[in-house]
Write a protein that holds these residues in place. Structure first.
Motif, PDB file in Angstrom:
ATOM      1  N   ILE A 138      20.424  52.918  64.856  1.00 37.73           N
ATOM      2  CA  ILE A 138      21.540  52.402  65.173  1.00 37.73           C
ATOM      3  C   ILE A 138      21.965  52.376  66.665  1.00 37.73           C
ATOM      4  N   HIS A 139      21.590  53.746  67.250  1.00 39.53           N
ATOM      5  CA  HIS A 139      21.683  53.865  68.588  1.00 39.53           C
ATOM      6  C   HIS A 139      21.051  52.823  69.390  1.00 39.53           C
ATOM      7  N   LEU A 140      19.750  52.518  69.003  1.00 40.46           N
ATOM      8  CA  LEU A 140      18.775  51.906  69.987  1.00 40.46           C
ATOM      9  C   LEU A 140      19.399  50.418  69.862  1.00 40.46           C
ATOM     10  N   ARG A 141      19.569  49.886  68.607  1.00 44.92           N
ATOM     11  CA  ARG A 141      19.986  48.654  68.173  1.00 44.92           C
ATOM     12  C   ARG A 141      21.520  48.245  69.273  1.00 44.92           C
ATOM     13  N   TYR A 142      22.533  49.431  69.266  1.00 42.36           N
ATOM     14  CA  TYR A 142      23.613  49.109  70.078  1.00 42.36           C
ATOM     15  C   TYR A 142      23.570  49.077  71.557  1.00 42.36           C
ATOM     16  N   GLN A 143      22.276  49.842  71.911  1.00 39.63           N
ATOM     17  CA  GLN A 143      21.970  49.904  73.304  1.00 39.63           C
ATOM     18  C   GLN A 143      21.333  48.648  73.716  1.00 39.63           C
ATOM     19  N   SER A 144      20.567  48.017  72.887  1.00 40.25           N
ATOM     20  CA  SER A 144      20.033  46.683  73.333  1.00 40.25           C
ATOM     21  C   SER A 144      20.944  45.777  73.293  1.00 40.25           C
ATOM     22  N   ILE A 145      22.127  45.812  72.606  1.00 42.77           N
ATOM     23  CA  ILE A 145      22.941  44.689  72.639  1.00 42.77           C
ATOM     24  C   ILE A 145      23.937  44.815  73.877  1.00 42.77           C
ATOM     25  N   ASN A 146      24.311  45.840  74.335  1.00 39.22           N
ATOM     26  CA  ASN A 146      25.181  46.125  75.208  1.00 39.22           C
ATOM     27  C   ASN A 146      24.611  46.427  76.739  1.00 39.22           C
ATOM     28  N   ALA A 147      23.423  46.717  76.764  1.00 38.81           N
ATOM     29  CA  ALA A 147      22.540  47.227  78.040  1.00 38.81           C
ATOM     30  C   ALA A 147      22.684  46.021  79.024  1.00 38.81           C
ATOM     31  N   ASP A 148      23.160  46.271  80.190  1.00 29.07           N
ATOM     32  CA  ASP A 148      23.349  45.691  81.329  1.00 29.07           C
ATOM     33  C   ASP A 148      24.807  44.634  80.940  1.00 29.07           C
ATOM     34  N   MET A 149      25.469  45.289  80.274  1.00 29.73           N
ATOM     35  CA  MET A 149      26.786  44.229  80.279  1.00 29.73           C
ATOM     36  C   MET A 149      28.086  45.329  80.874  1.00 29.73           C
ATOM     37  N   GLU A 150      29.017  44.731  80.993  1.00 27.49           N
ATOM     38  CA  GLU A 150      30.323  45.410  81.544  1.00 27.49           C
ATOM     39  C   GLU A 150      31.481  44.576  81.084  1.00 27.49           C
ATOM     40  N   MET A 151      32.667  45.116  80.586  1.00 26.79           N
ATOM     41  CA  MET A 151      34.011  44.566  80.345  1.00 26.79           C
ATOM     42  C   MET A 151      34.851  44.996  81.324  1.00 26.79           C
ATOM     43  N   LEU A 152      35.539  44.257  81.920  1.00 25.87           N
ATOM     44  CA  LEU A 152      36.777  44.661  82.464  1.00 25.87           C
ATOM     45  C   LEU A 152      38.046  43.884  81.831  1.00 25.87           C
ATOM     46  N   TYR A 153      38.993  45.117  81.485  1.00 25.94           N
ATOM     47  CA  TYR A 153      40.214  44.415  80.951  1.00 25.94           C
ATOM     48  C   TYR A 153      41.407  44.847  81.708  1.00 25.94           C
ATOM     49  N   ASP A 154      42.183  43.854  81.953  1.00 27.21           N
ATOM     50  CA  ASP A 154      43.414  44.061  82.701  1.00 27.21           C
ATOM     51  C   ASP A 154      44.491  43.916  81.486  1.00 27.21           C
ATOM     52  N   ASP A 155      45.118  45.031  81.425  1.00 25.24           N
ATOM     53  CA  ASP A 155      46.292  45.032  80.440  1.00 25.24           C
ATOM     54  C   ASP A 155      47.607  44.495  80.875  1.00 25.24           C
ATOM     55  N   MET A 156      47.682  44.388  82.228  1.00 20.00           N
ATOM     56  CA  MET A 156      48.723  43.693  82.784  1.00 20.00           C
ATOM     57  C   MET A 156      48.675  42.270  82.712  1.00 20.00           C
ATOM     58  N   GLU A 157      47.769  41.530  82.919  1.00 26.07           N
ATOM     59  CA  GLU A 157      47.498  40.299  82.748  1.00 26.07           C
ATOM     60  C   GLU A 157      46.886  39.771  81.544  1.00 26.07           C
ATOM     61  N   LYS A 158      46.477  40.532  80.768  1.00 24.30           N
ATOM     62  CA  LYS A 158      45.921  40.301  79.488  1.00 24.30           C
ATOM     63  C   LYS A 158      44.736  39.379  79.599  1.00 24.30           C
ATOM     64  N   VAL A 159      43.638  39.808  80.396  1.00 18.96           N
ATOM     65  CA  VAL A 159      42.429  39.216  80.801  1.00 18.96           C
ATOM     66  C   VAL A 159      41.306  39.966  80.628  1.00 18.96           C
ATOM     67  N   ILE A 160      40.189  39.613  79.922  1.00 20.85           N
ATOM     68  CA  ILE A 160      38.947  40.168  79.957  1.00 20.85           C
ATOM     69  C   ILE A 160      37.986  39.392  80.566  1.00 20.85           C
ATOM     70  N   VAL A 161      37.187  40.385  81.285  1.00 20.68           N
ATOM     71  CA  VAL A 161      36.022  39.673  82.115  1.00 20.68           C
ATOM     72  C   VAL A 161      34.863  40.436  81.463  1.00 20.68           C
ATOM     73  N   ILE A 162      33.841  39.621  81.046  1.00 28.02           N
ATOM     74  CA  ILE A 162      32.703  40.133  80.369  1.00 28.02           C
ATOM     75  C   ILE A 162      31.361  39.789  81.437  1.00 28.02           C
ATOM     76  N   ARG A 163      30.852  40.804  82.175  1.00 28.92           N
ATOM     77  CA  ARG A 163      29.745  40.331  83.206  1.00 28.92           C
ATOM     78  C   ARG A 163      28.362  40.953  82.203  1.00 28.92           C
ATOM     79  N   ASP A 164      27.313  39.999  82.168  1.00 29.94           N
ATOM     80  CA  ASP A 164      26.227  40.140  81.606  1.00 29.94           C
ATOM     81  C   ASP A 164      24.997  40.271  82.730  1.00 29.94           C
ATOM     82  N   THR A 165      24.583  41.170  83.235  1.00 33.50           N
ATOM     83  CA  THR A 165      23.702  41.256  84.372  1.00 33.50           C
ATOM     84  C   THR A 165      22.080  40.590  83.789  1.00 33.50           C
TER      85      THR A 165
END
Length: 171
Positions: free
Chosen positions: A64-91
């Motif tokens: 399960i750990h390796l599967r989770y790592q393969s799903i979100n490797a090279d990803m980053e999520m930015l959440y702005d709780d004031m503007e209620k906006v999410i940015v997901i970057r997948d390099t």
């Protein structure tokens, strides 16, 4: 306030450290139980049971750990709780997606019953969980607990929890 989430050693440790507790329990309490059951037995007869017991927990948590790592490797999520906006970057895919909380159709959060009810975690994989974010335009994102330990966005009734004994995400 802006929050940045990505796979970190701290989140990996928070999820994976429970296998060490299981190993400690098997090493400390296993010989005591073995001795109480067979006081005249040789301790080395217990070692195969120790290894099998550890592997019965280690293999599923590693998978399960390796599967989770393969799903979100090279990803980053930015959440702005004031503007209620999410940015997901997948390099890995070289993409950037931005969306507001009002664009979310559903969030399905899969976790074990113990983690869902905030009870004591009995199995090493109990702290693993993931969320599938479905947007109104058809896009889908999967965020695992290696990125965000427990994703709880303020989307009201669009948020639904599913429980599973072993939260392994399929395709």
């Amino acid at each position: 306030m802006k929050h940045t989430y990505k796979i970190t050693k701290a989140n990996e440790w928070k999820n994976f450290s429970s296998i060490l507790i299981v190993l400690f329990g098997i090493i400390v309490f296993g010989p005591i139980i073995f001795y109480l059951r067979t006081p005249n037995g040789d301790f080395f007869d217990y070692i195969p049971f120790l290894l099998i017991g550890f592997l019965l927990f280690f293999i599923p948590v590693s998978a399960i750990h390796l599967r989770y790592q393969s799903i979100n490797a090279d990803m980053e999520m930015l959440y702005d709780d004031m503007e209620k906006v999410i940015v997901i970057r997948d390099t890995k895919k070289n993409t950037v997606s931005e969306f507001g909380l009002d664009e979310i159709k559903h969030i399905f959060h899969t976790m074990t019953p113990a983690f869902s009810e905030k009870r004591m975690l009995w199995f090493p994989w109990d702290s693993y969980n993931y969320s599938d974010i479905f947007l109104k335009d058809g896009r889908k994102y999967r965020i695992t607990s290696l990125m965000v330990y427990r994703l709880e966005l303020p989307v009201g009734d669009k948020y639904e929890v599913f429980t599973s004994f072993y939260p392994y995400p399929n395709s």
